[in-house]
Design a protein around this motif. Structure first.
Motif, PDB file in Angstrom:
ATOM      1  N   THR A   1      -5.246  11.556  -9.290  1.00 46.29           N
ATOM      2  CA  THR A   1      -4.238  10.847 -10.073  1.00 46.29           C
ATOM      3  C   THR A   1      -3.116  11.830 -10.353  1.00 46.29           C
ATOM      4  N   GLY A   2      -1.902  11.455 -10.009  1.00 46.68           N
ATOM      5  CA  GLY A   2      -0.762  12.346 -10.228  1.00 46.68           C
ATOM      6  C   GLY A   2       0.454  11.827  -9.485  1.00 46.68           C
ATOM      7  N   SER A   3       1.352  12.736  -9.173  1.00 43.54           N
ATOM      8  CA  SER A   3       2.623  12.306  -8.592  1.00 43.54           C
ATOM      9  C   SER A   3       2.468  11.943  -7.113  1.00 43.54           C
TER      10      SER A   3
ATOM     11  N   GLY B   1      -6.532  23.258  -6.737  1.00 44.13           N
ATOM     12  CA  GLY B   1      -6.340  21.913  -6.184  1.00 44.13           C
ATOM     13  C   GLY B   1      -6.296  21.954  -4.666  1.00 44.13           C
ATOM     14  N   ALA B   2      -5.554  22.911  -4.136  1.00 41.54           N
ATOM     15  CA  ALA B   2      -5.424  23.018  -2.678  1.00 41.54           C
ATOM     16  C   ALA B   2      -6.759  23.377  -2.037  1.00 41.54           C
ATOM     17  N   GLU B   3      -7.548  24.208  -2.715  1.00 40.97           N
ATOM     18  CA  GLU B   3      -8.871  24.578  -2.184  1.00 40.97           C
ATOM     19  C   GLU B   3      -9.768  23.339  -2.086  1.00 40.97           C
TER      20      GLU B   3
ATOM     21  N   LEU C   1      -5.899   7.590  -4.139  1.00 40.21           N
ATOM     22  CA  LEU C   1      -4.703   8.190  -4.729  1.00 40.21           C
ATOM     23  C   LEU C   1      -4.102   7.225  -5.744  1.00 40.21           C
ATOM     24  N   GLU C   2      -4.011   7.658  -6.971  1.00 44.62           N
ATOM     25  CA  GLU C   2      -3.336   6.877  -8.023  1.00 44.62           C
ATOM     26  C   GLU C   2      -2.048   7.608  -8.344  1.00 44.62           C
ATOM     27  N   LEU C   3      -0.920   7.046  -7.921  1.00 45.34           N
ATOM     28  CA  LEU C   3       0.325   7.823  -7.933  1.00 45.34           C
ATOM     29  C   LEU C   3       1.363   7.230  -8.889  1.00 45.34           C
ATOM     30  N   GLY C   4       2.599   7.500  -8.608  1.00 48.21           N
ATOM     31  CA  GLY C   4       3.660   7.112  -9.538  1.00 48.21           C
ATOM     32  C   GLY C   4       4.081   5.658  -9.418  1.00 48.21           C
TER      33      GLY C   4
ATOM     34  N   ILE D   1      11.256   8.479 -13.677  1.00 44.76           N
ATOM     35  CA  ILE D   1      11.844   9.435 -14.620  1.00 44.76           C
ATOM     36  C   ILE D   1      10.753  10.070 -15.479  1.00 44.76           C
ATOM     37  N   PHE D   2       9.768   9.286 -15.857  1.00 39.60           N
ATOM     38  CA  PHE D   2       8.651   9.739 -16.704  1.00 39.60           C
ATOM     39  C   PHE D   2       9.140  10.134 -18.093  1.00 39.60           C
ATOM     40  N   GLY D   3       9.937   9.254 -18.663  1.00 41.38           N
ATOM     41  CA  GLY D   3      10.432   9.417 -20.018  1.00 41.38           C
ATOM     42  C   GLY D   3      10.861   8.051 -20.526  1.00 41.38           C
TER      43      GLY D   3
ATOM     44  N   ALA E   1       0.707  15.380  -0.230  1.00 43.73           N
ATOM     45  CA  ALA E   1       0.292  16.712   0.250  1.00 43.73           C
ATOM     46  C   ALA E   1      -1.236  16.780   0.330  1.00 43.73           C
ATOM     47  N   ILE E   2      -1.906  16.215  -0.667  1.00 41.09           N
ATOM     48  CA  ILE E   2      -3.375  16.229  -0.675  1.00 41.09           C
ATOM     49  C   ILE E   2      -3.913  15.412   0.503  1.00 41.09           C
ATOM     50  N   ALA E   3      -3.328  14.228   0.710  1.00 42.94           N
ATOM     51  CA  ALA E   3      -3.815  13.364   1.801  1.00 42.94           C
ATOM     52  C   ALA E   3      -3.630  14.039   3.157  1.00 42.94           C
TER      53      ALA E   3
ATOM     54  N   GLY F   1      -7.402  25.046 -13.093  1.00 44.74           N
ATOM     55  CA  GLY F   1      -6.578  26.033 -12.395  1.00 44.74           C
ATOM     56  C   GLY F   1      -5.331  25.344 -11.898  1.00 44.74           C
ATOM     57  N   ARG F   2      -4.501  26.101 -11.209  1.00 47.95           N
ATOM     58  CA  ARG F   2      -3.246  25.511 -10.726  1.00 47.95           C
ATOM     59  C   ARG F   2      -3.508  24.607  -9.523  1.00 47.95           C
ATOM     60  N   GLY F   3      -2.575  23.689  -9.314  1.00 44.17           N
ATOM     61  CA  GLY F   3      -2.702  22.768  -8.192  1.00 44.17           C
ATOM     62  C   GLY F   3      -2.661  23.476  -6.854  1.00 44.17           C
ATOM     63  N   ASP F   4      -1.740  24.462  -6.739  1.00 44.17           N
ATOM     64  CA  ASP F   4      -1.578  25.088  -5.420  1.00 44.17           C
ATOM     65  C   ASP F   4      -2.668  26.122  -5.132  1.00 44.17           C
ATOM     66  N   THR F   5      -3.569  26.361  -6.075  1.00 46.84           N
ATOM     67  CA  THR F   5      -4.701  27.257  -5.796  1.00 46.84           C
ATOM     68  C   THR F   5      -5.998  26.430  -5.792  1.00 46.84           C
TER      69      THR F   5
ATOM     70  N   PRO G   1      -9.641  -4.276 -10.871  1.00 51.84           N
ATOM     71  CA  PRO G   1      -9.258  -3.096 -10.095  1.00 51.84           C
ATOM     72  C   PRO G   1      -7.892  -2.570 -10.505  1.00 51.84           C
ATOM     73  N   PHE G   2      -7.750  -1.251 -10.418  1.00 44.90           N
ATOM     74  CA  PHE G   2      -6.502  -0.591 -10.785  1.00 44.90           C
ATOM     75  C   PHE G   2      -6.064   0.308  -9.638  1.00 44.90           C
ATOM     76  N   GLY G   3      -4.793   0.195  -9.268  1.00 46.98           N
ATOM     77  CA  GLY G   3      -4.275   1.054  -8.208  1.00 46.98           C
ATOM     78  C   GLY G   3      -2.997   0.458  -7.668  1.00 46.98           C
TER      79      GLY G   3
ATOM     80  N   ALA H   1       4.386  12.843  -4.668  1.00 45.06           N
ATOM     81  CA  ALA H   1       4.622  13.998  -3.782  1.00 45.06           C
ATOM     82  C   ALA H   1       3.333  14.800  -3.596  1.00 45.06           C
ATOM     83  N   VAL H   2       2.633  15.065  -4.691  1.00 44.93           N
ATOM     84  CA  VAL H   2       1.389  15.848  -4.581  1.00 44.93           C
ATOM     85  C   VAL H   2       0.308  15.019  -3.881  1.00 44.93           C
ATOM     86  N   GLY H   3       0.264  13.736  -4.169  1.00 43.17           N
ATOM     87  CA  GLY H   3      -0.713  12.861  -3.507  1.00 43.17           C
ATOM     88  C   GLY H   3      -0.563  12.905  -1.994  1.00 43.17           C
TER      89      GLY H   3
ATOM     90  N   PRO I   1      -8.835  19.496 -13.611  1.00 42.27           N
ATOM     91  CA  PRO I   1      -7.847  18.861 -14.472  1.00 42.27           C
ATOM     92  C   PRO I   1      -6.524  19.629 -14.414  1.00 42.27           C
ATOM     93  N   SER I   2      -5.495  18.998 -14.920  1.00 41.91           N
ATOM     94  CA  SER I   2      -4.193  19.671 -14.957  1.00 41.91           C
ATOM     95  C   SER I   2      -4.287  20.948 -15.780  1.00 41.91           C
ATOM     96  N   GLU I   3      -3.591  21.966 -15.296  1.00 39.59           N
ATOM     97  CA  GLU I   3      -3.553  23.240 -16.025  1.00 39.59           C
ATOM     98  C   GLU I   3      -2.861  23.082 -17.383  1.00 39.59           C
TER      99      GLU I   3
HETATM  100  P1  NAD Z   1       1.266  16.268 -10.627  1.00 42.11           P
HETATM  101  O1  NAD Z   1       1.204  15.525  -9.341  1.00 42.11           O
HETATM  102  O2  NAD Z   1       2.264  17.338 -10.781  1.00 42.11           O
HETATM  103  O3  NAD Z   1      -0.157  16.947 -10.916  1.00 42.11           O
HETATM  104  C1  NAD Z   1      -1.338  16.212 -10.894  1.00 42.11           C
HETATM  105  C2  NAD Z   1      -2.486  17.142 -10.580  1.00 42.11           C
HETATM  106  O4  NAD Z   1      -2.346  17.626  -9.246  1.00 42.11           O
HETATM  107  C3  NAD Z   1      -2.564  18.371 -11.477  1.00 42.11           C
HETATM  108  O5  NAD Z   1      -3.906  18.657 -11.764  1.00 42.11           O
HETATM  109  C4  NAD Z   1      -1.951  19.453 -10.593  1.00 42.11           C
HETATM  110  O6  NAD Z   1      -2.389  20.748 -10.923  1.00 42.11           O
HETATM  111  C5  NAD Z   1      -2.473  19.034  -9.230  1.00 42.11           C
HETATM  112  N1  NAD Z   1      -1.737  19.577  -8.089  1.00 42.11           N
HETATM  113  C6  NAD Z   1      -0.432  19.974  -8.037  1.00 42.11           C
HETATM  114  N2  NAD Z   1      -0.144  20.439  -6.805  1.00 42.11           N
HETATM  115  C7  NAD Z   1      -1.274  20.332  -6.062  1.00 42.11           C
HETATM  116  C8  NAD Z   1      -1.594  20.633  -4.699  1.00 42.11           C
HETATM  117  N3  NAD Z   1      -0.696  21.150  -3.862  1.00 42.11           N
HETATM  118  N4  NAD Z   1      -2.843  20.383  -4.271  1.00 42.11           N
HETATM  119  C9  NAD Z   1      -3.760  19.839  -5.098  1.00 42.11           C
HETATM  120  N5  NAD Z   1      -3.520  19.538  -6.392  1.00 42.11           N
HETATM  121  C10 NAD Z   1      -2.284  19.774  -6.870  1.00 42.11           C
HETATM  122  O7  NAD Z   1       1.393  15.166 -11.752  1.00 42.11           O
HETATM  123  P2  NAD Z   1       1.506  15.335 -13.346  1.00 42.11           P
HETATM  124  O8  NAD Z   1       2.875  15.840 -13.685  1.00 42.11           O
HETATM  125  O9  NAD Z   1       0.332  16.074 -13.862  1.00 42.11           O
HETATM  126  O10 NAD Z   1       1.372  13.805 -13.783  1.00 42.11           O
HETATM  127  C11 NAD Z   1       2.430  12.911 -13.729  1.00 42.11           C
HETATM  128  C12 NAD Z   1       2.403  12.072 -12.462  1.00 42.11           C
HETATM  129  O11 NAD Z   1       1.151  11.428 -12.348  1.00 42.11           O
HETATM  130  C13 NAD Z   1       3.427  10.951 -12.480  1.00 42.11           C
HETATM  131  O12 NAD Z   1       4.024  10.822 -11.213  1.00 42.11           O
HETATM  132  C14 NAD Z   1       2.611   9.719 -12.791  1.00 42.11           C
HETATM  133  O13 NAD Z   1       3.164   8.512 -12.387  1.00 42.11           O
HETATM  134  C15 NAD Z   1       1.332  10.034 -12.109  1.00 42.11           C
HETATM  135  N6  NAD Z   1       0.229   9.273 -12.711  1.00 42.11           N
HETATM  136  C16 NAD Z   1      -0.329   8.252 -12.013  1.00 42.11           C
HETATM  137  C17 NAD Z   1      -1.331   7.486 -12.598  1.00 42.11           C
HETATM  138  C18 NAD Z   1      -1.985   6.345 -11.871  1.00 42.11           C
HETATM  139  O14 NAD Z   1      -3.094   5.975 -12.254  1.00 42.11           O
HETATM  140  N7  NAD Z   1      -1.390   5.761 -10.858  1.00 42.11           N
HETATM  141  C19 NAD Z   1      -1.753   7.775 -13.888  1.00 42.11           C
HETATM  142  C20 NAD Z   1      -1.150   8.821 -14.564  1.00 42.11           C
HETATM  143  C21 NAD Z   1      -0.175   9.575 -13.950  1.00 42.11           C
END
Ligand code: NAD
Length: 476
Positions: A221-223, A206-208, A243-246, A379-381, A229-231, A200-204, A442-444, A225-227, A170-172
């Motif tokens: 699920t996340g941004s 998460g990257a592992e 990947l569920e992204l922005g 913007i996320f606000g 990098a993971i892919a 833990g942190r994403g770059d430790t 379905p969601f995505g 940019a990070v999605g 989960p997110s730190e």
């Molecule tokens: P984030 O991408 O910064 O972080 C998400 C997760 O990825 C965190 O657990 C973080 O620690 C981890 N992470 C960061 N760098 C990493 C790396 N190099 N390798 C592996 N893991 C890494 O996103 P956030 O700020 O936590 O959340 C906001 C973002 O998430 C927004 O862009 C939002 O749109 C997106 N989001 C998408 C959905 C969806 O279902 N599509 C839902 C909620 C949020």
């Protein structure tokens, strides 16, 4: 100050090997509340090893056993609803409505996965081939802070239904939410190693997870940019990825829509989770002929929003999660002004009467061009861009002129027209004339909003790999 120093590995709570301390701040008061001792790569590897060791036995459990565990998890999460709400409100300033919805959906994720599992045909015939749908192995789950409990529940539910085991990172920023949900899930009594949770942190950590050869699939699920990098990392060992992204989702008001009825819903879509939602409808597309009316209604709706600390249930916009996020939103508001958009409501700085906390003024920009940064970037606000259009075709072109494709919203009186627009919006989901919650659907996203789907049977199949066997004796 509270200290959280926990990893959950092989059914046991342990002190992490990692030593790095992260101090979390209450976003409504800016007071330091919690020190989290973060897991490191070694903790991640231990969690992966535990999940790997548990996989064989778990993948051979019966459908009935897994259905029972899913029910136990659903019951455990439902029983903890009040605590989940409290910690979401306290840790990241989630609104009461958001926190309640998330807690309920988290419990429902397990019961819905149970339902999908009950009816799913793991074995079937295709042509003369025998088809088997098999679990992947160890699934790595990486979640954001903004509805942490919900994402953990929805991903874990599917993995358990499929027979895979999991490592969750989960997110730190959501250590307290994670600490609670971990205890709740542990209480359901699943076999050790079936799920493991390492904050833990994403770059430790998460990257592992992204690079470890024993992880077969990643659900992230996340941004965006990070999605990406993971892919990129995941492809080296050919991991399956969801990947569920922005997003930068459009809300289209057709010229026959009842704007007075639609605007409160459009405003809600724009500011859900204080604007910190991937599916937020942040671009409001209105016919140029009714721009003045739409602008006035939007200002009224945004001015009526109650901003403040979210333990008050009347509040519908809480603080931004961190100072960094607050500064990011401020930066976009200033950029919108500099780009020449008309500031109709809100603006830079904090709302009156809120001198502390990461609160922003719900902001509406009028006369926005779709090529401005405020219309292109997430913007996320709570910031809404009103963009005028000239015809239905123009509305669709603007709606789709975005790198994202997560969601869309359409309001209009003519069912054939709203349907045409809904069909034309390039997005994973579109709502017509309302806000809906259909968790089986379905969601995505499409385009840069992601890869794959979650929820329901489509989401379930992302956790399964088809295997075809030919030449088998059909009498067996
Ligand atoms: P984030 O991408 O910064 O972080 C998400 C997760 O990825 C965190 O657990 C973080 O620690 C981890 N992470 C960061 N760098 C990493 C790396 N190099 N390798 C592996 N893991 C890494 O996103 P956030 O700020 O936590 O959340 C906001 C973002 O998430 C927004 O862009 C939002 O749109 C997106 N989001 C998408 C959905 C969806 O279902 N599509 C839902 C909620 C949020």
């Amino acid at each position: 100050m509270r200290i959280i120093a926990n990893v959950y590995i092989d059914g046991e709570f342990a002190v992490p090997h990692g030593r790095e301390a992260l101090v979390l701040v209450d976003p409504a008061t800016e007071r330091e509340t919690t020190t989290v001792i973060l897991a490191d790569e070694l903790d991640a590897r231990r969690a992966i090893a535990a999940a790997k060791a548990a996989f064989l036995a778990f993948s051979q459990t019966s459908r009935a056993e897994r259905m029972e565990w899913l029910q136990a998890l659903s019951n455990a999460v439902a029983a903890a609803e009040a605590d989940i709400v409290e910690v979401m409100v306290a840790e990241y300033g989630g609104t009461m409505a958001m926190a309640q919805g998330t807690a309920r959906r988290a419990a429902a994720s397990f019961s819905l996965a149970r339902k999908v599992l009950a009816d799913y045909a793991f074995e079937r015939e295709v042509g003369g081939a025998r088809m088997r749908m098999l679990p992947h192995g160890v699934v790595g789950m990486i979640t954001p802070w903004n509805a942490n409990t919900g994402f953990i529940a929805s991903k874990l539910a599917m993995a358990i239904a499929s027979g895979s085991t999991s490592v969750i990172k989960p997110s730190e920023l959501s250590a307290a939410q994670t600490e609670l949900i971990t205890r709740v899930l542990h209480g359901a009594g699943l076999p050790p190693g079936v799920f493991n949770i390492v904050t833990g942190r994403g770059d430790t950590v998460g990257a592992e997870i992204a690079r470890h050869p024993d992880i077969a699939k990643i659900s992230f699920t996340g941004s965006t940019a990070v999605g990406k990098a993971i892919a990129r990392t995941a492809v080296d060992s050919m991991k399956r990825v969801t990947l569920e992204l922005g997003g930068k989702s459009p809300t289209v008001f057709l010229d026959d829509a009842d704007f007075a009825k639609a605007m409160p819903l459009a405003a809600m879509a724009a500011v859900m989770n204080s604007g910190q939602a991937c599916i937020a409808g942040t671009r409001l597309l209105v016919p140029r002929s009714r721009l003045a009316e739409a602008s006035e209604l939007a200002v009224r709706a945004f001015d009526a929003l109650v901003v403040g600390p979210t333990h008050d249930p009347r509040v519908n916009v809480g603080p931004m999660v961190t100072r960094k996020q607050w500064e990011r939103v401020q930066g976009y508001i200033e950029r919108g002004v500099a780009e020449g958009a008309t500031l109709l409501a809100g603006g830079p700085g904090r709302p009156a009467g809120l001198e502390r906390g990461w609160f922003v003024r719900p902001t509406v920009f009028g006369e926005v061009r779709n090529d401005m940064a405020i219309a292109r970037e997430e913007i996320f606000g709570p910031v809404l861009c009103i963009i005028p259009y000239d015809s239905d075709e123009d509305a669709l072109a603007i709606a789709n002129d975005t790198p994202y494709g997560l969601h869309g919203y359409v309001f209009g009186a003519d069912p054939a027209r709203t349907r045409k627009i809904a069909d034309g919006i390039q997005a994973g989901r579109v709502f017509i004339n309302g806000l809906y919650d259909i968790p089986e659907a379905p969601f995505g996203g499409v385009k840069q909003s992601g890869l794959g789907r979650e929820f329901g049977v489509f989401g379930f199949e992302e956790y399964l790999e088809p295997k075809a066997i030919m030449g088998h004796d059909t009498r067996l």
